[in-house]
Structures are given as C-alpha cells and as structure tokens.
Design a protein around this motif. Structure first.
Motif, PDB file in Angstrom:
ATOM      1  N   ALA A  49       0.850  -1.192   0.000  1.00 43.23           N
ATOM      2  CA  ALA A  49       0.000   0.000   0.000  1.00 43.23           C
ATOM      3  C   ALA A  49       0.882   1.237   0.000  1.00 43.23           C
ATOM      4  O   ALA A  49       2.026   1.192   0.478  1.00 43.23           O
ATOM      5  N   SER A  52      -0.045   9.157  -0.674  1.00 46.44           N
ATOM      6  CA  SER A  52       0.657  10.366  -1.094  1.00 46.44           C
ATOM      7  C   SER A  52       0.449  11.480  -0.070  1.00 46.44           C
ATOM      8  O   SER A  52      -0.373  11.369   0.850  1.00 46.44           O
ATOM      9  N   SER A  56      -3.887  10.471  -1.532  1.00 44.74           N
ATOM     10  CA  SER A  56      -4.247   9.443  -2.512  1.00 44.74           C
ATOM     11  C   SER A  56      -3.616   8.135  -2.060  1.00 44.74           C
ATOM     12  O   SER A  56      -2.529   8.123  -1.467  1.00 44.74           O
ATOM     13  N   THR A  57      -4.307   7.024  -2.342  1.00 43.62           N
ATOM     14  CA  THR A  57      -3.795   5.726  -1.904  1.00 43.62           C
ATOM     15  C   THR A  57      -3.749   4.743  -3.060  1.00 43.62           C
ATOM     16  O   THR A  57      -4.441   4.894  -4.070  1.00 43.62           O
ATOM     17  N   ASN A  58      -2.925   3.730  -2.884  1.00 40.36           N
ATOM     18  CA  ASN A  58      -2.758   2.670  -3.866  1.00 40.36           C
ATOM     19  C   ASN A  58      -2.548   1.375  -3.101  1.00 40.36           C
ATOM     20  O   ASN A  58      -1.803   1.353  -2.119  1.00 40.36           O
ATOM     21  N   ASN A  61      -3.829  -5.600  -5.241  1.00 34.01           N
ATOM     22  CA  ASN A  61      -5.153  -6.211  -5.373  1.00 34.01           C
ATOM     23  C   ASN A  61      -5.409  -7.244  -4.270  1.00 34.01           C
ATOM     24  O   ASN A  61      -6.539  -7.400  -3.808  1.00 34.01           O
ATOM     25  N   LYS A  64      -6.564  -5.257  -1.054  1.00 31.89           N
ATOM     26  CA  LYS A  64      -7.390  -4.064  -1.230  1.00 31.89           C
ATOM     27  C   LYS A  64      -8.584  -3.999  -0.281  1.00 31.89           C
ATOM     28  O   LYS A  64      -8.937  -2.932   0.204  1.00 31.89           O
ATOM     29  N   TYR A 103       4.227  10.470  -8.030  1.00 32.24           N
ATOM     30  CA  TYR A 103       3.920   9.705  -9.247  1.00 32.24           C
ATOM     31  C   TYR A 103       4.975   8.628  -9.471  1.00 32.24           C
ATOM     32  O   TYR A 103       4.652   7.468  -9.742  1.00 32.24           O
ATOM     33  N   PHE A 106       4.433   5.888  -6.888  1.00 34.70           N
ATOM     34  CA  PHE A 106       3.247   5.074  -7.134  1.00 34.70           C
ATOM     35  C   PHE A 106       3.420   4.201  -8.380  1.00 34.70           C
ATOM     36  O   PHE A 106       3.047   3.029  -8.367  1.00 34.70           O
ATOM     37  N   VAL A 107       3.963   4.780  -9.441  1.00 32.17           N
ATOM     38  CA  VAL A 107       4.002   4.078 -10.728  1.00 32.17           C
ATOM     39  C   VAL A 107       5.261   3.230 -10.876  1.00 32.17           C
ATOM     40  O   VAL A 107       5.194   2.102 -11.369  1.00 32.17           O
ATOM     41  N   ASN A 109       7.598   2.635  -8.263  1.00 32.65           N
ATOM     42  CA  ASN A 109       8.143   2.139  -6.984  1.00 32.65           C
ATOM     43  C   ASN A 109       9.479   2.794  -6.633  1.00 32.65           C
ATOM     44  O   ASN A 109      10.384   2.136  -6.105  1.00 32.65           O
TER      45      ASN A 109
END
Length: 124
Positions: A49, A52, A56-58, A61, A64, A103, A106-107, A109
């Motif tokens: 996980a 930001s 914002s979170t990510n 799967n 989640k 960014y 997140f994108v 790593n």
C-alpha cells in the motif's frame, strides 16, 4: 540520514489483525509518498500500500479489501492496518519514503528511504 523505524509486527492467527507503524526521523510532511512493501521468502518484494502527501492511496489487489493505510502528520507516522490476515500475508514488511515525486513512487516504486523491515507471520 533519514531513518524509518517499523513496529507492530509479530505472530497472528489467520483471520486476525495487526497494525504496523512506521515513524520517520524527520517531518513526514517532507515526503511526497509513503509506502509499505513486503517480501516473502523466495519471492520478490511487492507493493502492499502507498499514500501520497495529498492522501491518494494505492493498494495491491490482494489486500485491497483487507488493509488500510493512513498517516498521522503530528506523530510523523504512517500506519498499515491489516485485517482478515491470511497465511499468504506472511512476509517481511518494510516502509519506504519518497522525497521526490509521488507519481514516480506510485508508478515506478521509486523511493528514497527504506526501513529495516519487520516480520509478520500468519499461522495457526
């Protein structure tokens, strides 16, 4: 030198919960993204996980609907709340901090600092 210190790991039964904490040695507001990663024996490190500076979170799967990530700016701490734990969640969990682009974190790593890691074992 920025230090990230994880705590809260341990042994838990399947279906149980744990909350991991990661405290930074400088203001958490200096980082554009904070993340939790894990690495199980014989496997590559993977994102669990991330959050930001704009909240914002990510999430992976696989976690989640079970894990949440949050931050307490006053305590310079990011948390990973893990619920409904499964044996496959067993791993060394590490936190990471990105001073540059959220960014890129997140994108791609891309993080600047890493903690030493803390073990989470899910077993009956």
């Amino acid at each position: 030198q920025v230090q990230l210190v994880e705590s809260g790991g341990g042994l838990v039964q399947p279906g149980g919960s744990l909350r991991l904490s990661c405290t930074t040695s400088e203001s958490i507001l200096n980082f554009n993204a904070l993340g939790w990663y894990r690495q199980a024996p014989g496997k590559q490190r993977e994102l669990v996980a991330a959050i930001s500076s704009g909240d914002s979170t990510n999430f992976a799967n696989s976690v989640k609907d079970r894990f949440t990530i949050s931050r307490d700016n006053a305590k310079n701490t990011v948390y990973l709340q893990m619920n409904a734990l499964k044996p496959e969640d067993t791993a060394l969990y590490s936190c990471a901090a990105a001073r540059s682009s959220a960014y890129e974190a997140f994108v791609n790593n891309k993080y600047d600092y890493w903690g030493q890691g803390i073990q989470v074992t899910v077993s009956a």
